[in-house]
Design a protein around this motif. Sequence first.
Motif, PDB file in Angstrom:
ATOM      1  N   MET A  12      32.840  34.609  42.003  1.00  0.00           N
ATOM      2  CA  MET A  12      32.495  35.865  43.236  1.00  0.00           C
ATOM      3  C   MET A  12      33.104  37.672  43.372  1.00  0.00           C
ATOM      4  O   MET A  12      34.395  38.290  42.621  1.00  0.00           O
ATOM      5  N   ALA A  13      32.497  38.495  43.112  1.00  0.00           N
ATOM      6  CA  ALA A  13      32.599  40.286  43.447  1.00  0.00           C
ATOM      7  C   ALA A  13      33.936  40.474  44.026  1.00  0.00           C
ATOM      8  O   ALA A  13      34.397  41.923  43.727  1.00  0.00           O
ATOM      9  N   GLU A  14      33.408  40.495  45.767  1.00  0.00           N
ATOM     10  CA  GLU A  14      34.905  40.421  46.049  1.00  0.00           C
ATOM     11  C   GLU A  14      36.275  40.098  46.770  1.00  0.00           C
ATOM     12  O   GLU A  14      36.254  39.158  47.333  1.00  0.00           O
ATOM     13  N   THR A  15      36.786  39.833  44.810  1.00  0.00           N
ATOM     14  CA  THR A  15      38.062  39.089  45.258  1.00  0.00           C
ATOM     15  C   THR A  15      39.557  40.198  45.407  1.00  0.00           C
ATOM     16  O   THR A  15      38.971  41.553  44.609  1.00  0.00           O
ATOM     17  N   LEU A  16      40.156  39.861  46.096  1.00  0.00           N
ATOM     18  CA  LEU A  16      41.353  40.891  46.552  1.00  0.00           C
ATOM     19  C   LEU A  16      42.240  40.834  45.361  1.00  0.00           C
ATOM     20  O   LEU A  16      43.075  39.629  44.878  1.00  0.00           O
ATOM     21  N   THR A  17      42.087  42.058  44.674  1.00  0.00           N
ATOM     22  CA  THR A  17      43.091  41.987  43.410  1.00  0.00           C
ATOM     23  C   THR A  17      45.198  42.012  44.005  1.00  0.00           C
ATOM     24  O   THR A  17      45.311  41.511  42.987  1.00  0.00           O
ATOM     25  N   LYS A  18      44.749  42.555  44.952  1.00  0.00           N
ATOM     26  CA  LYS A  18      46.755  42.185  45.496  1.00  0.00           C
ATOM     27  C   LYS A  18      46.729  41.380  46.391  1.00  0.00           C
ATOM     28  O   LYS A  18      46.456  40.946  47.228  1.00  0.00           O
ATOM     29  N   THR A  19      48.118  40.588  46.212  1.00  0.00           N
ATOM     30  CA  THR A  19      47.869  39.770  47.761  1.00  0.00           C
ATOM     31  C   THR A  19      48.810  40.220  48.422  1.00  0.00           C
ATOM     32  O   THR A  19      49.313  41.504  48.526  1.00  0.00           O
ATOM     33  N   PHE A  20      48.489  39.130  49.648  1.00  0.00           N
ATOM     34  CA  PHE A  20      49.328  39.861  51.083  1.00  0.00           C
ATOM     35  C   PHE A  20      49.356  38.871  51.296  1.00  0.00           C
ATOM     36  O   PHE A  20      49.202  37.721  50.870  1.00  0.00           O
ATOM     37  N   THR A  21      50.830  39.100  52.416  1.00  0.00           N
ATOM     38  CA  THR A  21      50.998  37.897  53.449  1.00  0.00           C
ATOM     39  C   THR A  21      49.745  37.502  54.355  1.00  0.00           C
ATOM     40  O   THR A  21      49.778  37.999  54.843  1.00  0.00           O
ATOM     41  N   LEU A  56      39.664  49.397  44.149  1.00  0.00           N
ATOM     42  CA  LEU A  56      38.523  49.743  43.889  1.00  0.00           C
ATOM     43  C   LEU A  56      38.081  51.428  43.191  1.00  0.00           C
ATOM     44  O   LEU A  56      37.967  51.194  42.356  1.00  0.00           O
ATOM     45  N   SER A  57      38.594  51.874  43.997  1.00  0.00           N
ATOM     46  CA  SER A  57      37.775  53.625  43.776  1.00  0.00           C
ATOM     47  C   SER A  57      39.476  53.768  42.536  1.00  0.00           C
ATOM     48  O   SER A  57      38.928  54.441  41.374  1.00  0.00           O
ATOM     49  N   HIS A  58      40.237  53.426  42.239  1.00  0.00           N
ATOM     50  CA  HIS A  58      40.688  53.361  40.756  1.00  0.00           C
ATOM     51  C   HIS A  58      40.826  52.730  39.796  1.00  0.00           C
ATOM     52  O   HIS A  58      40.378  53.014  38.664  1.00  0.00           O
ATOM     53  N   ARG A 110      30.631  48.866  38.802  1.00  0.00           N
ATOM     54  CA  ARG A 110      31.041  49.253  39.486  1.00  0.00           C
ATOM     55  C   ARG A 110      30.229  49.801  40.283  1.00  0.00           C
ATOM     56  O   ARG A 110      29.805  50.734  41.353  1.00  0.00           O
ATOM     57  N   ASP A 111      28.771  50.273  39.995  1.00  0.00           N
ATOM     58  CA  ASP A 111      27.551  50.111  41.530  1.00  0.00           C
ATOM     59  C   ASP A 111      28.293  49.296  42.687  1.00  0.00           C
ATOM     60  O   ASP A 111      27.698  49.931  43.543  1.00  0.00           O
ATOM     61  N   ARG A 112      27.888  48.220  42.250  1.00  0.00           N
ATOM     62  CA  ARG A 112      28.769  46.563  42.986  1.00  0.00           C
ATOM     63  C   ARG A 112      30.216  47.604  44.225  1.00  0.00           C
ATOM     64  O   ARG A 112      30.093  47.027  45.248  1.00  0.00           O
ATOM     65  N   GLU A 113      30.677  47.919  42.896  1.00  0.00           N
ATOM     66  CA  GLU A 113      32.312  47.938  43.405  1.00  0.00           C
ATOM     67  C   GLU A 113      31.850  49.354  44.617  1.00  0.00           C
ATOM     68  O   GLU A 113      32.308  49.284  45.365  1.00  0.00           O
ATOM     69  N   ARG A 114      31.153  50.127  44.115  1.00  0.00           N
ATOM     70  CA  ARG A 114      30.852  51.550  44.813  1.00  0.00           C
ATOM     71  C   ARG A 114      30.298  50.841  46.621  1.00  0.00           C
ATOM     72  O   ARG A 114      30.345  51.475  47.338  1.00  0.00           O
ATOM     73  N   LYS A 115      29.393  50.109  46.261  1.00  0.00           N
ATOM     74  CA  LYS A 115      28.783  49.439  47.675  1.00  0.00           C
ATOM     75  C   LYS A 115      29.873  48.995  48.746  1.00  0.00           C
ATOM     76  O   LYS A 115      30.008  48.663  49.791  1.00  0.00           O
TER      77      LYS A 115
END
Length: 140
Positions: free
Chosen positions: A1-10, A40-42, A78-83
């Motif tokens: 899945m392209a929409e994975t959160l890279t940072k963990t959160f509580t 994503l921006s980074h 990167r285009d997917r990430e921009r969207k």
Amino acid sequence: MAETLTKTFTPYQPKPDEEYMNKNQLNHFRAILNNWKSDLSHDIDKTVHTMQDEVTMFADPNDRASQESDMALELRNRDRERKLIKKIDETLRNIDADEYGYCEGCGVEIGLKRLEARPTATLCIDCKTLDEMRERQVAK
């Protein structure tokens, strides 16, 4: 899945009689979305700088073709990430307008667990399932 959160959160732990999408919950999701957008921006900025630094003219046509293919794939990603950033911005606007967390199809609560799994979700699981079934029928 392209929409994975890279940072963990509580994960958010609601109190027993807590109102759905109260200020604390909205702030929780706003923080998740802002962190995700920042990551994503980074990544996009890093890719742009890397591509500018790594532009090399190879004498061998196969090496040149391979490099162009790699760059094309990276640009598609990167285009997917921009969207996705646009979708995150839209979701943040919904939070600011107090329209976040409710299904656009039927108006029921989407649910905290689903929103933590997919913070940009706009449909409850039932409406999303029906939507996917319709997509499969049209694709046939």
